[in-house]
Enzyme design. Structure first.
Site, PDB file in Angstrom:
ATOM      1  N   CYS A   2       0.876  -1.160   0.000  1.00  0.00           N
ATOM      2  CA  CYS A   2       0.000   0.000   0.000  1.00  0.00           C
ATOM      3  C   CYS A   2       0.918   1.215   0.000  1.00  0.00           C
ATOM      4  CB  CYS A   2      -0.844  -0.005   1.255  1.00  0.00           C
ATOM      5  SG  CYS A   2      -1.728  -1.565   1.474  1.00  0.00           S
ATOM      6  N   TRP A  74      -3.764  -1.741  -1.283  1.00  0.00           N
ATOM      7  CA  TRP A  74      -3.860  -2.968  -2.072  1.00  0.00           C
ATOM      8  C   TRP A  74      -4.272  -4.037  -1.075  1.00  0.00           C
ATOM      9  CZ3 TRP A  74      -1.393  -7.833  -2.311  1.00  0.00           C
ATOM     10  CH2 TRP A  74      -1.680  -8.566  -3.466  1.00  0.00           C
ATOM     11  N   ASN A  98       1.275  -0.471   5.787  1.00  0.00           N
ATOM     12  CA  ASN A  98       1.646  -1.252   4.606  1.00  0.00           C
ATOM     13  C   ASN A  98       2.356  -2.490   5.105  1.00  0.00           C
ATOM     14  OD1 ASN A  98       2.536  -2.194   2.108  1.00  0.00           O
ATOM     15  ND2 ASN A  98       4.366  -0.905   2.144  1.00  0.00           N
ATOM     16  N   GLY A  99       1.878  -3.674   4.696  1.00  0.00           N
ATOM     17  CA  GLY A  99       2.503  -4.921   5.155  1.00  0.00           C
ATOM     18  C   GLY A  99       1.431  -5.889   5.613  1.00  0.00           C
ATOM     19  N   GLU A 479       7.227 -14.019 -21.119  1.00  0.00           N
ATOM     20  CA  GLU A 479       7.018 -12.593 -20.883  1.00  0.00           C
ATOM     21  C   GLU A 479       5.856 -12.061 -21.735  1.00  0.00           C
ATOM     22  OE1 GLU A 479       7.572 -10.368 -18.899  1.00  0.00           O
ATOM     23  OE2 GLU A 479       7.518  -8.449 -19.923  1.00  0.00           O
ATOM     24  N   LYS A 483       2.619 -10.424 -20.018  1.00  0.00           N
ATOM     25  CA  LYS A 483       2.220  -9.049 -20.332  1.00  0.00           C
ATOM     26  C   LYS A 483       0.770  -9.008 -20.792  1.00  0.00           C
ATOM     27  CE  LYS A 483       4.576  -7.118 -19.146  1.00  0.00           C
ATOM     28  NZ  LYS A 483       5.799  -6.922 -18.424  1.00  0.00           N
ATOM     29  N   GLU A 486      -1.702  -9.787 -17.866  1.00  0.00           N
ATOM     30  CA  GLU A 486      -1.682  -8.737 -16.846  1.00  0.00           C
ATOM     31  C   GLU A 486      -2.521  -7.515 -17.244  1.00  0.00           C
ATOM     32  OE1 GLU A 486       2.345  -7.214 -16.593  1.00  0.00           O
ATOM     33  OE2 GLU A 486       1.977  -6.599 -14.539  1.00  0.00           O
ATOM     34  N   LYS A 602       2.139  -2.061  -8.504  1.00  0.00           N
ATOM     35  CA  LYS A 602       3.460  -1.980  -9.126  1.00  0.00           C
ATOM     36  C   LYS A 602       4.530  -2.622  -8.252  1.00  0.00           C
ATOM     37  CE  LYS A 602       6.372  -0.399 -12.228  1.00  0.00           C
ATOM     38  NZ  LYS A 602       6.395  -1.262 -13.429  1.00  0.00           N
TER      39      LYS A 602
HETATM   40  O1  M6R Z   1       9.788  -4.397  -8.761  1.00  0.00           O
HETATM   41  P1  M6R Z   1      10.127  -5.786  -9.227  1.00  0.00           P
HETATM   42  O2  M6R Z   1      10.870  -5.787 -10.519  1.00  0.00           O
HETATM   43  O3  M6R Z   1      10.800  -6.604  -8.180  1.00  0.00           O
HETATM   44  O4  M6R Z   1       8.708  -6.461  -9.517  1.00  0.00           O
HETATM   45  C1  M6R Z   1       8.635  -7.814  -9.851  1.00  0.00           C
HETATM   46  C2  M6R Z   1       7.271  -8.151 -10.429  1.00  0.00           C
HETATM   47  O5  M6R Z   1       6.265  -7.861  -9.500  1.00  0.00           O
HETATM   48  C3  M6R Z   1       6.996  -7.385 -11.727  1.00  0.00           C
HETATM   49  O6  M6R Z   1       7.989  -7.600 -12.676  1.00  0.00           O
HETATM   50  C4  M6R Z   1       5.631  -7.795 -12.315  1.00  0.00           C
HETATM   51  O7  M6R Z   1       5.663  -9.130 -12.719  1.00  0.00           O
HETATM   52  C5  M6R Z   1       5.277  -6.864 -13.460  1.00  0.00           C
HETATM   53  N1  M6R Z   1       4.069  -6.154 -13.141  1.00  0.00           N
HETATM   54  C6  M6R Z   1       5.067  -7.551 -14.749  1.00  0.00           C
HETATM   55  O8  M6R Z   1       4.830  -6.636 -15.776  1.00  0.00           O
END
Ligand code: M6R
Length: 607
Positions: A2, A74, A98-99, A479, A483, A486, A602
């Site tokens: 969060c 979140w 957050n956590g 990937e 993508k 997602e 994110k």
């Molecule tokens: O911040 P990070 O690179 O550690 O995040 C890892 C994943 O959560 C991140 O790559 C996620 O899979 C992406 N949203 C994919 O597009």
């Protein structure tokens, strides 16, 4: 995962709390809320959904105060509704968290027995009740706040308003990041420096177990043993303006188009201008001398690690194990005596990757972070940091961060090969020269965007889509599928092309789109055989290839996305671009919010 913001000031804080929160929306957007202390005590406004909904609530019923906290959620425990939105309040205490508080059920039962009434299904609410419980027992505000953490198990970053004091913010972290910002006549707390960028760049990063009492012009930080400590005040490198959409409709679109510059910046950082060889900084000895490498990450970053494995093993002859961070940390891995672990992460805050890194630090491995966020927790705890210079990535989908990660891994693999005597300097220079073309090749690859937009309706209308590739293009297939899933919420699977016949081919029906990533290389012929197998069963082939590869596909499909010729290690990096464009345009066609897809955030700072 969060987002938290807090401000203590001489001036009203509500608008700025919301402004800071807006910059944290990438961390979650299930609900949002603020609380301020004013003459009436603590007043809250909350709303389910995005921050814009909270803004509407505040427009209808403004609140003012000079000390406040705010949160974008979140959801982990409890539905994403109004009731569960932070800040949570118990008497004269309001908190944002957050956590995850792992022992919240036991604490909740204990406090309920003492008469505390809980209003939410969250784990977080127990923090507010615990602090109030200590106030009820006669503790002063600071002691009540600190005593609460003696009972909490799990991960937290917490900001709190305690009592009727409108001159003090309380903050603490254990497992989730939190920074304190220094303004003029005001102070801030935030989940990251980016949230505070419009207000200040002078920040202090709380360390594990730290707590802070934040006043208008001062902060007192204590470490986990309760000792007052001095933490260095740094100038955050992130600028407020870098996070605007500019002329693009979406951050994802903008960030896809920023790849030429992101790759140019990243490449420049790893080039020794005098020798034209890779320059790996303090990561060099860790890569040169390791018996074995371990590459650990999550999601797209894990797929970058998977590409890196092909390069390190192929060029440097060094054995690489790749691991998904959430699996690594609980499987008692057999680690090498003299090994180096690479942690790849855009945010540098991903909870599982961070925990895996700490595990490797304890096991005395050399640790290297390949990171986009230079001030992140992983950056501060690894032995060496290799930065990806992609710039802030706001869209939830990793795009420019992924290709920048690949560029760093490519330079690292070449540098490692040369340092270990597996590759001559001349060969290394040839590889580097090829990679120097990345910005130009990325620019050319972006010209396939109209073609990707034209193909998007095929994917948008399909029951499911397959992505296949071989060798270094196998992680790219994964990937491409990740993508698409997602940002469009459509079923998609990535497979090693040669593996299809061992089960998944049963899913191919007439018209099933199969995206084949196959620029010309020594495996192209083999991939074509897999294409024949699915085409014979009715699959609609969409080929991502280069000029030479296009020749092979021309009698097999009308949908051929032709990339420029990609020398050396450029192929997987440049091939990511049409995959991103396909996902972007399919999401656009379907009208999903690709910058903030449902259920995602994110930065995943919880397990
Ligand atoms: O911040 P990070 O690179 O550690 O995040 C890892 C994943 O959560 C991140 O790559 C996620 O899979 C992406 N949203 C994919 O597009």
């Amino acid at each position: 995962m969060c987002g938290i913001v807090g401000i203590v000031s001489n001036q009203p804080v509500s608008n700025r709390l919301v402004e800071g929160l807006t910059r944290l929306e990438y961390r979650g957007y299930d609900s949002a809320g603020i609380a301020v202390v004013n003459g009436q005590g603590i007043v809250r406004r909350r709303s389910p959904g995005k921050i814009i909904n909270l803004q509407h609530v505040l427009d209808d019923a403004p609140i003012e105060g000079t000390c406040g906290i705010a949160h974008t959620r979140w959801a982990t425990h409890g539905k994403p509704n109004m009731e569960n939105a932070h800040p949570h309040q118990a008497g004269n205490v309001a908190i944002v968290h957050n956590g995850i508080i792992e022992n919240f059920k036991i604490l909740r039962e204990e406090l309920a027995r003492e008469g505390h009434v809980f209003a939410t299904q969250t784990d977080s609410e127990v923090i507010a009740h615990l602090i109030q419980h200590h106030l009820d027992k006669g503790m002063d505000e600071e002691s009540a706040f600190l005593a609460c953490f003696e009972r909490l198990e799990g991960a937290y970053a917490v900001a709190a308003l305690v009592g009727k004091d409108n001159q003090t913010l309380y903050a603490a972290r254990h497992g989730s990041p939190l920074v304190v910002g220094f303004g003029t006549g005001e102070m801030f707390v935030g989940s990251d420096a980016f949230a505070l960028a419009p207000f200040t760049k002078r920040v202090l990063y709380l360390e594990e177990g730290d707590s802070a009492v934040v006043k208008i012009d001062d902060v007192c930080v204590r470490d986990k043993s309760g000792q007052v400590v001095t933490r260095e005040i740094l100038t955050a490198s992130i600028s407020a303006v870098m996070a605007e959409k500019g002329n693009y409709r979406h951050f994802m679109e903008k960030e896809i188009h920023e790849q030429p510059e992101a790759l140019a910046r990243t490449m420049a950082a790893y080039m020794d201008q005098e020798t034209d060889l890779p320059s790996l900084g303090n990561a060099a000895p860790l890569l040169k001398n390791a018996d074995r490498l371990v590459a650990i990450a999550c999601g797209t970053a894990y797929l970058a690690a998977s590409v890196g494995k092909y390069w390190f093993e192929g060029l440097a002859g060094v054995h690489v194990e790749t691991d998904i961070a959430s699996e690594f940390r609980y499987r008692t891995p057999a680690l090498p005596q003299n090994g180096t672990a690479l942690f790849i992460s855009q945010s540098g805050e991903t909870a599982d990757t961070l925990a895996a890194m700490r595990y490797c630090n304890r096991a005395n491995l050399g640790t290297i972070g390949v990171l986009n966020a230079p001030e992140s927790s992983i950056a501060r705890e690894t032995n060496a940091v290799m930065r990806t210079l992609a710039g802030p990535e706001i869209g939830v989908a990793s795009t420019k961060a992924f290709t920048a990660q690949l560029a760093v891994l490519a330079m690292s693999a070449i540098g490692t090969a040369q340092l270990r005597g597996h590759m001559s300097e001349d060969e290394a220079r040839t590889h580097v020269k090829a990679l120097e073309q990345l910005p130009e090749l990325a620019q050319k690859a972006l010209t396939v965007k109209d073609q990707c937009e034209a193909i998007a309706p095929i994917l948008a209308g399909a029951k499911q889509t397959f992505f296949i590739g071989r060798g270094v293009y196998y992680p790219l297939a994964l990937e491409g599928a990740l993508k698409l899933k997602e940002v469009t919420y459509l079923p998609a699977e990535g497979y090693a092309a040669g593996e299809l016949k061992h089960g998944p081919i049963a899913l191919i029906e007439d018209g099933t789109p199969v995206v084949v990533i196959a620029p010309s290389d020594k495996l192209l012929e083999k991939t074509i055989s897999s294409v024949e197998e699915v085409a014979a069963r009715g699959a609609k082939i969409i080929a991502i290839t280069d000029e030479a590869g296009a020749e092979q596909f021309k009698d097999r499909t009308e949908h051929i996305i032709v990339l420029p010729d990609m020398p050396g290690l450029c192929g997987p990096i440049i091939s990511a671009i049409p995959l991103q464009l396909l996902a972007y345009y399919t999401a656009h066609k379907l009208g999903t919010n690709m910058d903030q897809p449902r259920n995602l955030a994110k930065s995943v700072t919880v397990e």
